[in-house]
Design an enzyme around this catalytic site. Sequence first.
Site, PDB file in Angstrom:
ATOM      1  CG  ASN A 164      -1.783   1.206   1.334  1.00 28.75           C
ATOM      2  OD1 ASN A 164      -1.877   1.997   0.392  1.00 28.75           O
ATOM      3  ND2 ASN A 164      -2.430   1.379   2.480  1.00 28.75           N
ATOM      4  CE  LYS A 182      -0.172   3.297   4.706  1.00 21.03           C
ATOM      5  NZ  LYS A 182       0.053   3.393   6.124  1.00 21.03           N
ATOM      6  CG  HIS A 237      -5.721   2.022   5.622  1.00 17.75           C
ATOM      7  ND1 HIS A 237      -5.200   2.975   6.470  1.00 17.75           N
ATOM      8  CD2 HIS A 237      -4.737   1.133   5.390  1.00 17.75           C
ATOM      9  CE1 HIS A 237      -3.941   2.670   6.722  1.00 17.75           C
ATOM     10  NE2 HIS A 237      -3.633   1.552   6.073  1.00 17.75           N
ATOM     11  CD  GLU A 247      -2.701   5.636   6.851  1.00 14.29           C
ATOM     12  OE1 GLU A 247      -2.834   5.675   5.616  1.00 14.29           O
ATOM     13  OE2 GLU A 247      -1.708   5.130   7.413  1.00 14.29           O
ATOM     14  CD  GLU A 307      -3.349  -2.570   7.696  1.00 12.79           C
ATOM     15  OE1 GLU A 307      -2.213  -2.738   7.234  1.00 12.79           O
ATOM     16  OE2 GLU A 307      -4.050  -1.590   7.417  1.00 12.79           O
ATOM     17  N   GLY A 339       2.875   2.159  10.791  1.00 12.39           N
ATOM     18  CA  GLY A 339       3.844   3.240  10.595  1.00 12.39           C
ATOM     19  C   GLY A 339       4.633   3.597  11.842  1.00 12.39           C
ATOM     20  CB  SER A 398       5.667  -1.884  11.904  1.00 15.58           C
ATOM     21  OG  SER A 398       5.243  -0.567  12.202  1.00 15.58           O
ATOM     22  N   GLY A 454       2.879  -1.215   4.296  1.00 17.33           N
ATOM     23  CA  GLY A 454       2.888   0.215   4.016  1.00 17.33           C
ATOM     24  C   GLY A 454       4.306   0.693   3.742  1.00 17.33           C
ATOM     25  N   GLY A 455       4.930   1.254   4.754  1.00 16.75           N
ATOM     26  CA  GLY A 455       6.257   1.871   4.624  1.00 16.75           C
ATOM     27  C   GLY A 455       7.275   1.043   3.844  1.00 16.75           C
TER      28      GLY A 455
HETATM   29  P1  PGA Z   1       3.031   0.220   7.710  1.00 19.49           P
HETATM   30  O1  PGA Z   1       1.541   0.470   7.142  1.00 19.49           O
HETATM   31  O2  PGA Z   1       3.526  -1.058   7.064  1.00 19.49           O
HETATM   32  O3  PGA Z   1       3.811   1.433   7.278  1.00 19.49           O
HETATM   33  O4  PGA Z   1       2.915   0.094   9.180  1.00 19.49           O
HETATM   34  C1  PGA Z   1       0.623  -0.568   7.019  1.00 19.49           C
HETATM   35  C2  PGA Z   1      -0.663  -0.070   6.470  1.00 19.49           C
HETATM   36  O5  PGA Z   1      -1.028   1.092   6.741  1.00 19.49           O
HETATM   37  O6  PGA Z   1      -1.358  -0.796   5.749  1.00 19.49           O
END
Ligand code: PGA
Length: 260
Positions: free
Chosen positions: A12, A14, A100, A102, A170, A176, A216, A237-238
Amino acid sequence: MLKRRRILVVGNWKMNPATLARAEKLFVDVEKTIKNKTLRVDMAIAPPLLYVGALSELSGPQKIEFVAQDVSTHESGAHTGEISAAMLRSHGIKCAIVGHSEMRAAGESDESINKKLHALLAVKSVAILCVGESERDGNGNYFGVVEDQLRSAFLDIKMDDVKRMVIAYEPVWAIGTGVNARPEDVEEMRLFINKVLTDLYDRATAEAIRVLYGGSVTPDNAAELLKQGAIDGFLVGGASLEAKKFVEIVKISDQYAKLA
Ligand code: PGA
């Protein structure tokens, strides 16, 4: 012991990278390292939608699936800024992330999440539903949080459509932050999700649904999470913004699939 399903790894991106040129570079870097490999895992990328056209031009024989980061609750009409599930499909995007954290933090309601799932399933697309608690306490209240999220998301979703759902567990506190959930806690939640789905549908239906973990994920914790966490892949994500790390997570998952 839960039956194994085919592993899925989704990156992802983002609202990254900041320019198309950088997105193309990232995509090509991922693409070239897996080009001639036969993967036993499904792999997908959720870039900003605007980039998908240009990125798919760069796609090699190893077709990387594209996933949308969101979808409209509506079919069409006066909804400025929105994109429908049918529009996504007409561009070859047959899967979207819904709920999600966010988006939830920005005000997305349980009702809207449920509508988005219906919108995707109505056009036979796949929905990746994100669930997860904001914090963990000693009383296990987080199970109730996840159960409520699941029950409201699955409202009126027919048994036949459930097979096109994927769940991403999640925990918000792990997204993050560099702090991932412990594999044993992920396993416990994975079993709990299975229990709720069995209650909502039946055992066979529940067991067919893939449950990913996100929060993470890195090449350093992926193997352990797969092994002990009893999950069917990752929402990354990251680490998906670094080609090397993302490909490493895919490779670890592939290795695991080979042994399983
Ligand atoms: P992250 O994000 O791997 O940066 O923790 C995961 C996500 O938001 O799906």
